[in-house]
Design an enzyme around this catalytic site. Structure first.
Site, short mmCIF file in Angstrom:
data_model
loop_
_atom_site.label_atom_id
_atom_site.label_comp_id
_atom_site.label_asym_id
_atom_site.label_seq_id
_atom_site.Cartn_x
_atom_site.Cartn_y
_atom_site.Cartn_z
N TRP A 126 5.75 -7.36 2.41
CA TRP A 126 5.67 -6.09 2.22
C TRP A 126 7.37 -5.44 2.89
O TRP A 126 7.78 -6.27 3.70
CB TRP A 126 4.87 -4.76 3.21
CG TRP A 126 5.37 -3.46 2.89
CD1 TRP A 126 4.90 -2.70 1.75
CD2 TRP A 126 5.93 -2.80 3.96
NE1 TRP A 126 5.19 -1.52 1.43
CE2 TRP A 126 5.48 -1.52 3.16
CE3 TRP A 126 6.28 -2.62 5.15
CZ2 TRP A 126 5.67 -0.64 3.77
CZ3 TRP A 126 6.08 -1.13 5.58
CH2 TRP A 126 6.08 0.12 5.16
N ASP A 207 -0.96 -6.26 11.20
CA ASP A 207 -0.72 -5.45 9.71
C ASP A 207 -2.31 -4.72 8.90
O ASP A 207 -2.85 -5.70 8.15
CB ASP A 207 0.16 -5.33 8.76
CG ASP A 207 0.62 -4.33 7.79
OD1 ASP A 207 -0.25 -2.75 8.10
OD2 ASP A 207 1.85 -4.18 7.37
N ALA A 209 -3.71 -2.64 6.16
CA ALA A 209 -3.46 -1.68 5.36
C ALA A 209 -4.22 -1.40 4.56
O ALA A 209 -4.56 0.06 3.50
CB ALA A 209 -2.14 -1.44 5.06
N LYS A 242 -5.52 4.23 2.01
CA LYS A 242 -5.86 3.16 0.88
C LYS A 242 -6.56 3.60 0.99
O LYS A 242 -7.30 4.46 0.40
CB LYS A 242 -5.87 1.91 0.49
CG LYS A 242 -3.76 1.74 1.62
CD LYS A 242 -2.58 2.38 0.47
CE LYS A 242 -1.67 1.88 1.15
NZ LYS A 242 -0.74 1.34 0.28
C1 LMR Z 1 3.23 -0.66 -0.83
O1 LMR Z 1 3.22 -1.67 -0.60
O2 LMR Z 1 3.17 -0.35 -2.46
C2 LMR Z 1 2.48 1.12 -0.40
O3 LMR Z 1 2.62 0.47 0.41
C3 LMR Z 1 3.65 2.15 -0.68
C4 LMR Z 1 4.79 1.83 0.53
O4 LMR Z 1 4.99 2.60 1.04
O5 LMR Z 1 5.57 0.88 0.28
#
Ligand code: LMR
Length: 393
Positions: A126, A207, A209, A242
């Site tokens: 990410w 993490d 999510a 989410k």
């Molecule tokens: C993403 O990866 O698109 C989401 O987790 C939104 C973000 O905050 O980046």
């Protein structure tokens, strides 16, 4: 003004896509950008379990006075019970402003508890992992995780690289539904990693999510539970964005699972102390909603059913994309899980997909499967073909 030295702002690439997509007037545009679930109408509706819990909150909430530095303890416990079900650890926990707030608190604990420790972050990841942890003052290094070209986890390289980690270093891992690749370690690989981390006395930071959006809640939590059981200390940054669809309400929690009661108690106090210095107290509304859902049998069942609908939709889109994209070697999409896959596309191809074909995706080639409508799949595949996408060969 002459000594005003703020640098030129750099737009967050993922969030900038939202703005670009909104202002695009082409009727056939496709949004595979930011990680938000969309239903078959292309909407991100408020879950009906959430609406029902909000009604209860509206009727029964007597005060909006402060709750405290670690937020809604009922929420923290109920969410923690879900995550750590079947484990025997001492759990410290605090509500946090979203998964990102939880990651920040985890980074602060790591930096303070393991001074001089380096946090190892797998690539690709990410895009906010490195900025977020580094801005908390954490030293970072990276390890290889996934080859976009081969669509394979580079497990041997990952293990080899992590052998260079020293006692007191941390390892950031995605608990499930890896962002951006959709490629998760197998149960066997998780066991090997857990062993390596324990042997080398490293601190795992998970993490979490997208649990509930991959293979089902228990399957998605298996690796987190394994890491918690295998290591004396594990930090977990969990989001409700989410799986409860509470994105803008910013609901998350940070946990420490420890084999030592005193360590857990100390961490509990530290969570509050750190929160006070950064933002004082987390926002309440969404956390109260999650607490109401998780502690009410019928609302919990309603939420689970809604989550199943979401995961079924994502997985059937994966199957359809892979099936209809056979000629482009898109078979790997069906094997991956969660909202994302990372396509081997270069920046020119990504640019052309956005500019010439109105197909929005992240700059590294990440697509949000959940953003696609079934009837958009043929056009998406045509657009990939038009920009010369070859898939995995
Ligand atoms: C993403 O990866 O698109 C989401 O987790 C939104 C973000 O905050 O980046």
């Amino acid at each position: 003004m002459s000594n005003f030295i703020l640098p030129e702002p750099v737009a967050d690439p993922l969030l900038a896509l939202i703005g670009r997509y909104r202002t695009d007037t082409r009727a056939n545009k496709i949004d595979l950008g930011v990680g938000v679930y969309r239903d078959h109408h292309g909407d991100t509706p408020v879950l009906s379990a959430v609406k029902a819990a909000e009604l209860q909150l509206h009727r029964h909430q007597q005060s909006k006075s402060y709750l405290g530095l670690t937020g809604d303890i009922g929420f923290v416990e109920a969410y923690g019970d879900l995550i750590f079900e079947g484990t025997s650890r001492n759990i410290a926990g605090a509500q946090a402003p979203g998964g990102s707030g939880a990651l920040r608190l985890a980074a602060e604990v790591f930096k303070t508890a393991y001074p001089g420790g380096t946090l190892w972050i797998g690539l690709p990841t990410w895009p906010n992992h490195l900025p977020l942890t580094e801005s908390a003052g954490v030293q970072t290094k990276t390890y290889p995780y996934f080859s976009r070209e081969k669509q394979q986890i580079q497990f041997d390289q990952m293990l080899e690289c992590l052998t260079a980690a020293k006692a007191g270093d941390g390892v950031l891992l995605h608990g499930c539904c890896h962002n951006p690749t959709g490629a998760d370690l197998s149960a066997e690989q998780w066991h090997s990693i857990a062993q390596l981390i324990a042997q080398k006395e490293l601190l795992p930071i998970i993490d979490l999510a997208y649990h509930g959006l991959g293979r089902g809640m228990n399957e998605d939590l298996a690796a987190t539970r394994l890491m918690a059981e295998h290591n004396p200390q594990t930090l977990i940054a969990a989001s409700c964005s989410k799986n409860f669809g509470l994105y803008r309400d910013r609901v998350g929690a940070v946990y420490m699972a420890s084999d030592n009661k005193e360590v857990a108690g100390r961490t509990q106090d530290f969570f509050g102390q750190i929160a006070r210095r950064i933002y004082s107290m987390p926002p309440d509304h969404g956390a109260a909603v999650v607490r109401i859902i998780l502690t009410d049998e019928s609302l919990r069942a309603q939420w689970q059913a809604e989550l199943s609908t979401m995961v079924d939709r994502v997985n059937s889109l994966r199957f359809d994309i892979s099936d209809q994209g056979k000629s482009l070697n898109l078979g790997f999409v069906a094997d991956q899980r969660g909202m994302f896959s990372l396509l081997p596309l270069d920046p020119v191809q990504v640019d052309s997909l956005i500019e010439d074909h109105a197909v929005y995706l992240a700059g590294d080639g990440r697509i949000n499967i959940a953003g696609c409508q079934s009837d958009q799949i043929p056009r998406f595949i045509e657009a990939l073909d038009a920009v010369g996408f070859k898939g995995v060969v």
